[in-house]
Design an enzyme around this catalytic site. Structure first.
Site, short mmCIF file in Angstrom:
data_model
loop_
_atom_site.label_atom_id
_atom_site.label_comp_id
_atom_site.label_asym_id
_atom_site.label_seq_id
_atom_site.Cartn_x
_atom_site.Cartn_y
_atom_site.Cartn_z
N TRP B 359 0.83 -1.21 0.00
CA TRP B 359 0.00 0.00 0.00
C TRP B 359 0.86 1.26 0.00
CZ3 TRP B 359 -1.17 3.31 4.48
CH2 TRP B 359 -0.49 2.96 5.64
N ASP B 360 2.17 1.09 0.20
CA ASP B 360 3.11 2.21 0.08
C ASP B 360 2.89 2.98 -1.21
OD1 ASP B 360 4.03 0.25 1.85
OD2 ASP B 360 6.14 0.71 1.49
N GLU B 490 1.69 -1.59 12.97
CA GLU B 490 1.77 -3.06 13.02
C GLU B 490 2.24 -3.57 14.37
OE1 GLU B 490 4.23 -3.53 9.55
OE2 GLU B 490 2.52 -4.08 8.29
N LYS B 602 4.44 2.04 15.74
CA LYS B 602 5.51 1.88 14.74
C LYS B 602 5.51 3.02 13.75
CE LYS B 602 7.02 -1.63 11.37
NZ LYS B 602 6.51 -2.72 10.52
N GLN B 603 4.34 3.42 13.30
CA GLN B 603 4.24 4.49 12.31
C GLN B 603 2.86 5.13 12.46
OE1 GLN B 603 4.01 1.43 8.87
NE2 GLN B 603 3.02 3.21 8.02
#
Lengths: 768, 768
Positions: B359-360, B490, B602-603
């Protein structure tokens, strides 16, 4: 029920008719073992059809390199797995230049296989027509000796029915074997020596990495019409196999019989330089006795086991066969004499689940072994965990715990964790609770406190430390919570506040504190020894208490039940009964995410807590929880029906209890889960025993007193079981009218029957 | 920052000094590619030290058999992975009977490596002292042609400094290669033909299973002091390698130069029977041009790319070098001319993450390609997903969805799912949202609605159907919930009601409905065509709406923030700043369960939603959410700092925004994550571009109007970037005093600057 070829019989498992599609299933069901070794019911003669070959030596394992898709920190490097051992049962049969092979013969008639559970042997008979039209009758019988537990014996008889026969009979030992479930197709064995001494042959082989030294051995004797044929075999050695070729010609209707003795010695029990001489001793003992005398002793040994362990059921042959099958397989797997061993979920009947020990042992097996054997057996199972305490502490350290916190592995062979799914390995931590509960359960049943003061307390402290560190404080709830766990219901992963886990965590801390206090008061030298070792301060204990006293338990005011976990009520509640049958079993039909967000429960979870901690809850509470959870339970774990059977019986729902009983007891015989070819479900067999003794019999220990609330399923005329309660043997017989108790003991025993006190005198039959 | 050997330079990546420990890191950083193929910066000559060899052909992949610990229903059978292709760069160098090998020579001096980003070439020079004390100067340069994209060229020059030299120079092509990350050590290539025609050599090889046909080729020319040496090589063929041996003796200080041309043709672009003739064409074109002329064209091609894509930064050489490195690597990986291709997270620089598309692409890469290239490029990326719609529907069916619901894969090469962790494959379903969002984003930026009416609507409908079916109704919440998901963070798995997922799910349905209505009204023939195909009823749409209108969003009244997921507030909240540094990065230090129950992110997760749907929230809301979540964010994903940089800039926190910028832009150059040897983080490089253009430049599209809120980091004197907005090229220059806009277009363009309307005239510089 999914297969029904096993013929009902009270004492035997019987198959009639040859069907290639049933071979692997029967190889599992007809497995034999003697606690020290075991084997699937593979044929002695060559078989070229689909088969799953398996011979296993107790305690001999291999650390197979872990296979994962994506590595996570903390995963074990190795998966210790039961190792397929060299085979000693093989006998190649050649008749008039044609190899006997049931897969390629012209016709097989009168095929019959029997596993005689009463006497502990496996037999097979059949008539074949070979491609060359020779008709041959074969009768084979074998057993693994309980008496000489390194040895097994085979009697294999051949009678040509319509011809004379030039026979070439080649018994062999073969170390060229592999595991079906090897992760990387590694070789597991190094073969170091092949030796023949007269009629005796030996292969010495060592496991790679673990370096277990073993010697596989055999010796044969040949007879024609029961007269020793005095044959001198020709020896053939290859890299990994020794064959002894015997040639003889016999007439039509004459019978050639070979007695083959074989087995293993290993450096688990002998000096590694003396494996061949130990094997020679074993063979000499066996051959001196001879097949017939060994078989007599085998019958006697099994009679001794049945004397204590048998359960009779009158009026329901399927149920009778099933309970004996369960008791028989448990005893084939584990006899309790070696505290280095434990009870693998598949015993000696397959490779799946590899590692030997799960929480099954503590949660399901210990009650059976406590009640049907000497206390020492259950104590051995507890000591197994005490022996692994240091490794459990190391295991917890890998996951970030400290200060002696212990997390026992999910799956282990030697104390090290072997499982490699994060949601299980790292999160199914309730297993620690079962290990503490077994200590309590052992003391409750046997009255033997010495295990706790000598060893158990250290285990309880390591476990209490784990729970104390694993719980975290939620400011929102103003309580201690346990986040990110998998409960007994493995169909939910990484959930918060699994009620069962939180409950047993609190209980573990409370029970550890209770025993610290007791040992301080009553066993002061043990107390000093243990405290010096574990360095436990009052402050630490009071920190534990803070967690235990303020543990959070999810509860639904609306439903008046404890919730399996925080998010349970957000699910879509369609009962199992309303679920389309085509979707079952969900673990074979649905992707994992769908299972996880469904309400379906694999095995007792909240109800497992109600089973362990029954006295903490009223029968009404049990009923409301049973009614809330059972309709969503798919029982796709072999460990599920037994607990539900016990609870249904307690609730007086005997029809439902009986259904659960049949499902647990005939799980493998009728192959409910479509997987019996992979091996039997050994540990859940102890749950079958529970279903009768605790479920129908209503046996409990209440305030140090043995108690019964007997009921009987509608389909049964009577049933009986025995328990060894604190070295007093009590036989309980329940029929449709009354309950009879017969005590074998030197002292009287006070029991409760339906909550009334009954005093039993030695050897007197009491009816209630 | 963890490594600092890259020498600051505005246009080049430079390494000086030879260090064996840096070889693999530099092999990644100095990678070259031309969109059609790429290679790690491996040496041409033999190197016996630690190295990670890699050559890759765009779109040529292998479906490696999935490796898992425990199989789950729905897992993909195969993991399509970028395939290490035969190598054509090798040139063995032998000088006076000693093989040149930097790992084994006596001394390496003046080692210098340069990746010239402006002109698109890689060079290397060094002086070695061989074991035989010969001193040799080497100058090597190579590039992969943008112009002839099947061909690369190498110029390799050798000058003996203190001796005469008998040279044996052996250019070769080698198909005997493997993938470092092969799951089962399988062979990936079948070699079918090795051919030599004069100076040209060819190896035809096919990938196993996928059966891609390729031809690897080479041709060389040798010069002494720039005079063609006219050498006739000796040909050596082995099973998988062709070597052309050139022998020549030169004097001290004379220079021997070889020009080697090589590359690949494949049946992705040619008939499979014509791969050699296509290769001959390619070689003839290259050799006819010659190295120097090809290099000139290369400079021109890169100048064309930079003309549009360059970002200048004045006063901060590290930042300048970094942004160009990011833009350069993106263009080396993907040029947008082939809609069968996509942007792999590691591009052509390594094997990790195997499959090409995440999905990046939609979440991070499309804005960069939209703004720096023709609209067609972004449209190609959208069409890639439209082409895979049928497979996304199949993928959803595997997980139990029906009626055309589409779930795009987490990782894919050909539309099929490749990932095999249940918590990702089955649960990180928000990816579907990003794919719909990219359609919206493309239309918002380009104004090109034709994609939606022609193709995009079908994708939107498949995605809306998925969300409708995936949400379930919670009677307890009286809302629709989405259970058991993994959000962009994640570090939480299998959570309920991840706010980001729920928000984008609702948005997807709303956006699909909006476009159905619009297409019905404005593009009736498209409407009829699509409705005939997807069979969508009014009832179904109203069922969708019910879900969208009643979606549940977890919210904390106490903190006044949307909650990342239902259980978020039960965690122990210790900020990243208060976390012991020895515990970082947590993904290398902690077991997975510990990460999952921690509050660490994580992000961007909730903040990713605030990034996509900025207009739905006030700046104050952004601020409170940023302040709530960022302190718990560990930024251990390469995709994390960029979004936070954009948001910190929006909140006027320029110092923090700048720190995030440096971290995202120099992630690989400075190896923040200790893993650059495995390859570069290509997709996150587009996030770096975002950090400047959307973050510092404040570029948005507001009500169809391009808008800027420019700011400048304290350390910078000025910066500039260009965007192609609806075929008008706008250059924006920001310095400490003012912002200048320069429009290249035939029409005027109305923009917003700090919310004031500014009308730009073609070619006029406007200062604000």
């Amino acid at each position: 029920m999914n297969q029904d070829y096993i013929i009902p019989n009270a004492w035997s498992i019987i198959e009639e008719g040859f069907d290639v599609d049933r071979v692997k299933s029967s190889e599992s069901i007809f497995s034999i073992g003697n606690g020290a070794m075991g084997q699937r019911a593979n044929y002695e003669e060559h078989y070229s059809g689909p088969t799953f070959q398996g011979s296993y030596i107790a305690g001999v394992y291999y650390p197979d390199k872990t296979k994962v898709g994506w590595w996570k920190n903390g995963y074990p490097e190795y998966f210790a797995k039961v190792l397929n051992a060299p085979s000693w049962i093989g006998i190649d049969i050649n008749i008039n230049k044609e190899q006997l092979d049931l897969f390629s013969v012209k016709k097989v008639e009168d095929f019959r296989r029997e596993l005689n559970m009463k006497e502990g042997w496996l037999s097979r008979s059949f008539k074949v027509t070979l491609q060359n039209d020779n008709e041959i009758q074969v009768e084979a019988k074998r057993f693994l000796s309980l008496d000489l537990d390194e040895v097994g014996a085979i009697q294999y008889a051949i009678t040509p029915l319509n011809c004379d026969a030039d026979l070439v009979i080649t018994p062999y030992i073969d170390a060229g074997i592999t595991n079906e479930d090897s992760n990387w197709d590694d070789k597991f064995w190094n073969i170091s020596n092949l030796a023949v001494d007269g009629q005796q042959a030996f292969i010495e082989a060592q496991t790679m990495k673990t370096d277990f030294h073993t010697c596989t051995f055999m010796q044969s004797e040949c007879f024609v019409n029961n007269q020793n044929a005095g044959l001198q075999p020709q020896v053939i050695k290859t890299d990994n196999k020794i064959s002894l070729i015997h040639k003889i010609s016999i007439r039509q209707q004459e019978t050639f019989t070979i007695h083959k003795f074989g087995g293993y010695t290993s450096d688990r029990n002998h000096n590694k330089t003396e494996l061949i001489s130990a094997a020679q001793n074993a063979l000499n003992n066996a051959v001196d006795s001879g097949f017939a005398e060994m078989l007599e002793k085998q019958k006697q040994s099994w009679a001794n086991i049945w004397q204590m362990a048998d359960i009779t059921i009158d009026g329901d042959i399927m149920a009778q066969q099933a309970i004996r099958f369960n008791i028989f397989q448990l005893n084939q797997t584990y006899l309790g004499t070696d505290s280095r061993l434990n009870i693998g979920p598949k015993g000696f009947t397959g490779e799946k689940y590899g590692g030997s020990t799960y929480w099954d042992t503590e949660a399901y097996c210990i009650p059976f072994y406590m009640a049907t054997k000497d206390d020492k057996v259950a104590r051995n199972l507890l000591e197994y965990r005490h022996n692994h305490l240091e490794k459990a502490i190391k295991n917890a350290e890998k996951l970030g715990f400290r200060n002696g916190a212990a997390l026992y592995p999910m799956v282990t062979m030697n104390g090290e964790e072997c499982h490699n799914e994060w949601e299980i390995t790292f999160e199914e931590i309730h297993r620690n609770g079962a290990i503490a509960f077994a200590i309590y359960n052992y003391y409750r049943f046997t009255g033997d406190y010495s295990y706790i003061s000598e060893k158990g307390l250290e285990v309880l402290i390591g476990i209490a430390r784990f729970w104390h560190q694993r719980a975290t404080y939620s400011t929102q709830k103003n309580k201690y919570v346990i986040l990110g766990v998998t409960g007994p219901n493995e169909y939910e992963n990484n959930v918060n506040n699994n009620w069962y886990t939180n409950y047993i965590a609190k209980w573990c801390i409370d029970y550890a504190v209770e025993n610290i206090d007791k040992i301080e008061a009553e066993f002061n030298s043990d107390y000093t020894r243990i405290m010096n070792k574990v360095k436990l301060s009052e402050t630490e204990i009071s920190d534990w208490r803070k967690v235990a006293d303020n543990m959070y338990f999810p509860y639904s005011e609306e439903h008046k039940v404890f919730l399996q976990q925080d998010g349970f009520l957000d699910k879509e509640f369609i009962t199992v009964a309303d679920l389309d049958k085509s979707q079952r079993p969900i673990n074979q039909k649905w992707s994992w995410d769908r299972i996880l967000r469904s309400p379906y429960i694999k095995q007792a979870d909240t109800l497992q807590g109600f089973y362990f901690f029954e006295d903490d809850f009223s029968t009404e509470e049990l009923e409301s929880h049973f009614d809330f959870y059972e309709p969503f339970t798919v029982h796709e774990s072999s460990l599920s029906p037994c607990v539900h059977s016990v609870q249904a019986a307690k609730l007086g729902r005997m029809e439902q209890a009986y259904k659960f009983y049949l499902r647990t007891s005939r799980l493998d015989l009728d192959d409910y889960n479509h997987e019996v070819h992979e091996g039997l479900h050994i540990t859940s067999m102890a749950g079958t025993w529970m279903s009768i003794v605790e479920g129908f019999g209503g046996m409990r220990v209440k305030n140090d007193t043995l108690s019964f609330n007997p009921q009987i399923p509608e389909h049964w005329k009577a049933y009986s079981f025995k328990v060894n309660f604190r070295n007093r043997i009590l036989k309980v017989t329940v029929d449709r009218k009354e309950v009879k108790f017969q005590l074998k003991s030197e002292e009287e025993l006070q029991i409760l029957v339906n909550d009334d006190t009954v005093i039993l005198q030695p050897d007197k039959l009491v009816s209630v």
